[in-house]
Design an enzyme around this catalytic site. Sequence first.
Site, short mmCIF file in Angstrom:
data_model
loop_
_atom_site.label_atom_id
_atom_site.label_comp_id
_atom_site.label_asym_id
_atom_site.label_seq_id
_atom_site.Cartn_x
_atom_site.Cartn_y
_atom_site.Cartn_z
N ARG A 104 0.83 -1.22 0.00
CA ARG A 104 0.00 0.00 0.00
C ARG A 104 0.86 1.26 0.00
O ARG A 104 0.52 2.27 0.61
CB ARG A 104 -0.96 0.03 1.20
N SER A 141 -10.93 -0.94 2.83
CA SER A 141 -10.22 -0.95 4.12
C SER A 141 -9.87 0.47 4.52
O SER A 141 -9.20 1.18 3.76
CB SER A 141 -8.90 -1.73 4.00
N GLU A 154 -5.30 3.83 5.56
CA GLU A 154 -4.95 3.61 4.15
C GLU A 154 -5.59 4.71 3.31
O GLU A 154 -5.03 5.16 2.31
CB GLU A 154 -5.49 2.23 3.70
P1 FAD Z 1 -9.10 8.26 -5.70
O1 FAD Z 1 -9.85 7.86 -4.49
O2 FAD Z 1 -9.74 9.20 -6.64
O3 FAD Z 1 -7.70 8.85 -5.25
C1 FAD Z 1 -6.90 8.19 -4.31
C2 FAD Z 1 -5.62 9.00 -4.09
O4 FAD Z 1 -4.85 9.00 -5.28
C3 FAD Z 1 -5.89 10.48 -3.78
O5 FAD Z 1 -4.87 10.92 -2.92
C4 FAD Z 1 -5.77 11.15 -5.14
O6 FAD Z 1 -5.39 12.51 -5.05
C5 FAD Z 1 -4.68 10.32 -5.80
N1 FAD Z 1 -4.83 10.18 -7.25
C6 FAD Z 1 -5.88 9.68 -7.93
N2 FAD Z 1 -5.62 9.62 -9.24
C7 FAD Z 1 -4.37 10.12 -9.40
C8 FAD Z 1 -3.52 10.32 -10.52
N3 FAD Z 1 -3.89 10.01 -11.77
N4 FAD Z 1 -2.28 10.85 -10.30
C9 FAD Z 1 -1.87 11.17 -9.06
N5 FAD Z 1 -2.63 11.00 -7.95
C10 FAD Z 1 -3.86 10.46 -8.12
N6 FAD Z 1 -7.55 -1.00 -2.68
C11 FAD Z 1 -6.70 -2.04 -2.77
O7 FAD Z 1 -5.47 -1.83 -2.91
N7 FAD Z 1 -7.13 -3.31 -2.71
C12 FAD Z 1 -8.43 -3.64 -2.57
O8 FAD Z 1 -8.79 -4.82 -2.51
C13 FAD Z 1 -9.37 -2.56 -2.48
N8 FAD Z 1 -10.69 -2.82 -2.31
C14 FAD Z 1 -11.57 -1.79 -2.21
C15 FAD Z 1 -12.93 -2.09 -2.06
C16 FAD Z 1 -13.85 -1.07 -1.97
C17 FAD Z 1 -15.32 -1.42 -1.81
C18 FAD Z 1 -13.43 0.27 -2.05
C19 FAD Z 1 -14.44 1.39 -2.00
C20 FAD Z 1 -12.08 0.59 -2.20
C21 FAD Z 1 -11.14 -0.45 -2.27
N9 FAD Z 1 -9.76 -0.19 -2.42
C22 FAD Z 1 -8.88 -1.23 -2.54
C23 FAD Z 1 -9.25 1.19 -2.44
C24 FAD Z 1 -9.34 1.86 -3.84
O9 FAD Z 1 -10.19 1.16 -4.69
C25 FAD Z 1 -7.97 1.98 -4.50
O10 FAD Z 1 -7.08 2.70 -3.67
C26 FAD Z 1 -8.04 2.66 -5.86
O11 FAD Z 1 -6.81 2.56 -6.52
C27 FAD Z 1 -8.43 4.13 -5.76
O12 FAD Z 1 -8.66 4.60 -7.06
P2 FAD Z 1 -9.46 5.94 -7.32
O13 FAD Z 1 -9.35 6.27 -8.76
O14 FAD Z 1 -10.83 5.84 -6.78
O15 FAD Z 1 -8.61 6.96 -6.46
N1 EPU Z 2 -10.56 -10.36 10.23
C1 EPU Z 2 -11.27 -10.42 11.41
N2 EPU Z 2 -12.42 -9.66 11.49
C2 EPU Z 2 -12.87 -8.89 10.50
C3 EPU Z 2 -12.14 -8.83 9.28
C4 EPU Z 2 -10.97 -9.57 9.19
O1 EPU Z 2 -10.91 -11.11 12.34
O2 EPU Z 2 -13.92 -8.25 10.66
C5 EPU Z 2 -9.31 -11.16 10.11
C6 EPU Z 2 -9.52 -12.64 9.81
O3 EPU Z 2 -8.55 -13.33 10.51
C7 EPU Z 2 -9.20 -12.75 8.33
C8 EPU Z 2 -8.13 -11.70 8.17
O4 EPU Z 2 -8.52 -10.65 9.07
O5 EPU Z 2 -8.75 -14.01 7.99
C9 EPU Z 2 -7.98 -11.14 6.79
O6 EPU Z 2 -9.22 -10.64 6.32
P1 EPU Z 2 -9.49 -10.43 4.76
O7 EPU Z 2 -9.10 -11.65 3.99
O8 EPU Z 2 -10.87 -9.91 4.61
O9 EPU Z 2 -8.44 -9.34 4.36
P2 EPU Z 2 -8.04 -7.96 5.01
O10 EPU Z 2 -6.65 -8.09 5.56
O11 EPU Z 2 -9.08 -7.47 5.94
C10 EPU Z 2 -6.87 -7.11 2.87
C11 EPU Z 2 -6.83 -5.83 2.12
C12 EPU Z 2 -8.03 -5.70 1.19
C13 EPU Z 2 -7.97 -6.86 0.20
C14 EPU Z 2 -8.00 -8.18 0.97
C15 EPU Z 2 -7.81 -9.37 0.06
C16 EPU Z 2 -5.60 -4.25 3.45
C17 EPU Z 2 -5.64 -3.06 4.33
N3 EPU Z 2 -6.77 -4.71 3.02
O12 EPU Z 2 -8.01 -7.04 3.72
O13 EPU Z 2 -7.91 -4.49 0.46
O14 EPU Z 2 -9.05 -6.81 -0.71
O15 EPU Z 2 -6.94 -8.20 1.94
O16 EPU Z 2 -6.49 -9.42 -0.39
O17 EPU Z 2 -4.52 -4.74 3.13
C18 EPU Z 2 -8.44 -2.19 0.54
O18 EPU Z 2 -7.23 -1.98 0.52
O19 EPU Z 2 -9.30 -1.27 0.53
C19 EPU Z 2 -8.92 -3.56 0.55
C20 EPU Z 2 -10.21 -3.89 0.61
#
Ligand code: FAD
Ligand code: EPU
Length: 366
Positions: free
Chosen positions: A188, A266, A362
Amino acid sequence: MTPSIITLSDKKGKVFAVIKKKAGMEVASNISLKDYNTFGIDAVARHLVKVSSVEKLQDVLKQDRWKETPKLILGGGSNVLFTSPEVELVVKMDIRGIEVIEENDDFVWIKVGAGENWHELVMYCIDQGWGGVENLSLIPGTVGAAPMQNIGAYGVEIKDVFTQLEAVDIETATLRTFNPEECKFGYRESVFKNIYKEKYIIASVNFRLNKRPQINTSYGAIEEVLTERLGSTGAKSASIRDVSEAVIHIRQSKLPDPNKIGNAGSFFKNPVVPRAKFEGLQQQFTSVPGYPVSESKVKVPAGWLIEQAGWKGKRFGNVGVHNRQALVLVNFGSAQGEEIKKLAYDIQQSVQEKFGILIQPEVNIV
Ligand code: FAD
Ligand code: EPU
């Protein structure tokens, strides 16, 4: 050139936006950002410029009127929390295009505009039979934001397929290329979230995808879902589309859909602690989960820490902690960004008190 002006009014005739088109550039004023962020926070952009090419982006940066104005770069708004009622200037990334720049029998190299939707890109790659990003299915947001925090899920990060990116220097409006080493990707993390925060705007990203895909089911839950769907032998020969569908299935079962309830995935990163600290925790809390990331470091799921601290499923007025994923903070409808920030702070303090670990957001708080 005289700018052409378009005004947008509501049903009662009240003007809520004035759009000035000047030299092909669209500038909207006093725009609600509610639909521009997945938390659904109703902040206002005093000005919002949509940029659809590198040249237009450079034009915006060179304009005297905006030289000194702080600029908020926005993709899909899925990783931001607005805590001020007003933002002066939003630069909304809308640079499109997927271009094949090279290919051989094994690989294809593509260049993708920052404004392309990430999940649509993943689906496009799967349709072409190009492997490498299927585990990153259903992550919201744009391609340009993906390198910012080196998006990752289910055993893959974009650094695994990334080859280079082009970014515009906000100060000088010049275009520069960054190779993988220069991006300093981590969990991240990248330079764009650290030393180059608010210094560069990512305009395009290049990836290398595999024409002879190797599936990655190292994240246990994928294997389980594939076995359920295809049987134990089928799981080994699953296609990239099967993996994508399994990931989508897992994600939909855990993560709330931002179209239904405001959230940014997250809210916190999973903390990485020294092994000795982890062993200390194990003595006190025997069920604490941990994933070694090196000889000396262990990643602890923040979701577990937050759940154990008693926050999971709790609601406080407009905001709360999701009942299936404690790492996800939610807006039940009309929250202010400050309410979510306060909840995040309280959670951070309580986890610190109980476990002696300071979890870090994050989400980008602006
Ligand atoms: P924005 O929210 O628009 O911007 C994020 C940041 O990047 C801001 O600081 C912005 O200023 C900057 N930025 C945006 N575009 C640019 C650009 N072109 N150049 C320079 N800076 C820029 N993230 C994960 O890593 N793994 C996951 O599994 C994951 N799951 C998610 C699930 C949900 C339901 C949600 C809502 C979010 C999740 N995220 C996850 C977080 C998010 O999707 C990512 O961080 C994604 O890359 C953000 O993209 P965005 O275009 O919406 O960025
Ligand atoms: N857990 C709990 N309680 C909860 C949630 C999670 O106990 O309510 C524990 C469990 O032990 C579980 C472990 O956390 O096994 C991991 O949970 P999960 O697989 O849901 O993954 P996460 O660590 O919570 C991360 C990323 C997600 C990504 C998933 C899958 C971060 C901060 N988050 O979540 O990314 O999709 O793994 O790879 O690293 C995001 O960045 O926005 C995001 C959704």
